[in-house]
Design an enzyme around this catalytic site. Sequence first.
Site, PDB file in Angstrom:
ATOM      1  CE  LYS A 193      -4.012  19.853   6.112  1.00  0.00           C
ATOM      2  NZ  LYS A 193      -2.653  19.472   5.614  1.00  0.00           N
ATOM      3  CD  GLU A 219      -0.578   3.410   4.952  1.00  0.00           C
ATOM      4  OE1 GLU A 219       0.621   3.395   5.303  1.00  0.00           O
ATOM      5  OE2 GLU A 219      -0.971   3.864   3.878  1.00  0.00           O
ATOM      6  CB  CYS A 224       4.363   3.648   3.837  1.00  0.00           C
ATOM      7  SG  CYS A 224       2.692   3.395   3.218  1.00  0.00           S
ATOM      8  CD  GLU A 273       8.350   5.783   6.012  1.00  0.00           C
ATOM      9  OE1 GLU A 273       7.650   5.111   5.229  1.00  0.00           O
ATOM     10  OE2 GLU A 273       7.859   6.506   6.905  1.00  0.00           O
TER      11      GLU A 273
END
Length: 487
Positions: free
Chosen positions: A184, A259, A293, A392
């Site tokens: 996906k 992750e 990230c 973040e």
Amino acid sequence: MTITPQRLFINGEWTEPADGHYEVINPATEEVVGLAPEASRAQVYAAAAAARDAFASWSRTRPEERAAILDRAADLMQRDFAANAALAQAESGATTGTARGMQVAVGAARFRRYAKGALEPVEEAIGPQINEAGPMGRAGIFGALAVRQPVGVVTCITSYNNPWANPAGKIAPALAMGNTVVVKPAPQDPLSVYRMAEALAEAGMPAGVVNVVSGAGPGVGEAAVDSPDVDMVSFTGSTAVGQRIAEVCGRGMKRQLMELGGKGAAVVLDDADLDSAVAGIGTTFSFYSGQICTAPTRVLVQRSVHDALIEKLTAYAGYLKVGDPTAKGTVVGPVISAAHRDRIESYVELGRKEGARVVTGGERPDPTGRGFYVAPTLLADCTNDMRVVREEIFGPVVVVVPFDDEEEGIALANDSDYGLIDYVWSGDVARAFRTARRLRAGGVGVNTIGRNMEAPFGGFKQSGVGRDVGSYALHAYSELQAIVWPG
């Protein structure tokens, strides 16, 4: 220009989507790149069922056969390198060098790596054990073997920042281990993943082993996670979404590889080479426009070199060319969407309100032009309780927090919900390694942002669950079985 709508890839067939198509937008031009298919829940379930049916035979194929198909797929990806890179660039807004060198090239390289990985031993002998007679039976010497078995059907949900390397890093090791997959892709740039599926099909991948389904909304991903035919979910994305996926996986005890987010601390000690530190930290401005990230977004700098580091970072940001990612010399391209640009800008404004000082950036480059651009931004006078320091942002924004001594720097680095990759800069290697060992992160770069691509990759705390890369990825997509026998 006529745009051919993309079809889903289910059970080896290119399939019309039940719920129509949606537009994929070029973040640099705001033009339509292509029409991506919107799968229905039933079609996602059909893809998972196809993967389940294909698992029995694919998991028993010879490793050499799996390796050959993965190698051929890499050849085909390389054959169409220019077209693949152009599509990746149009979907993601990556600069030409990034689209070629870090997206398509890395994607193909990962298929080659796991073609070799398919041939790695899956059996490990365990030393014999002498057992005394007792309730468990007669005395004897018992041998044992640890065997890695494929998990089954793996759903791979991939990130938008790298539509080649990220999917390849999931699909290739999963297939090498004998799993089948439902992929996906991120809704923003799914078309590259369909090109990957084309290469795999042309390489001779049996029907049902690889399936690709996409959608603009959350429904497709939800179905790919909750399908009863799925045994494992491998996800790259935000911590918030990862938490929701983990809740669903928990109900069915599905295996997970997560992750998730990061807020990488760059600890700059007073004996650091500041030019080296700036070159590393500056990648937050330049590499994927900060949409990564692992970026060293949270700079913790010893007070005696604080002002010098700010000055050098400001100069570095000023040298960076922002603009058309296809133009020669562009370093900072657009972010993925208008919504994400607005989110990043709202964080910069929040930083101002929290008391941070905007040293450079903070304004939209050429606000009258097209494209979703954010200027490289540096926020100083920050404290560790500010949201811009703790959350973040996922854009070209660096925050700087001063500290007085090594102990305080380590404490500040560890005072975070995240723990993916941190960094240490120091002229004293022993000091740098001593500091690195005390950081609560899955990886630490010492005087570098570079990575060893055989080293385990993953996060502590809310940055994820599990490890991949190198042989660790093969382990992530396997179950460990013990076989015991009397000698």
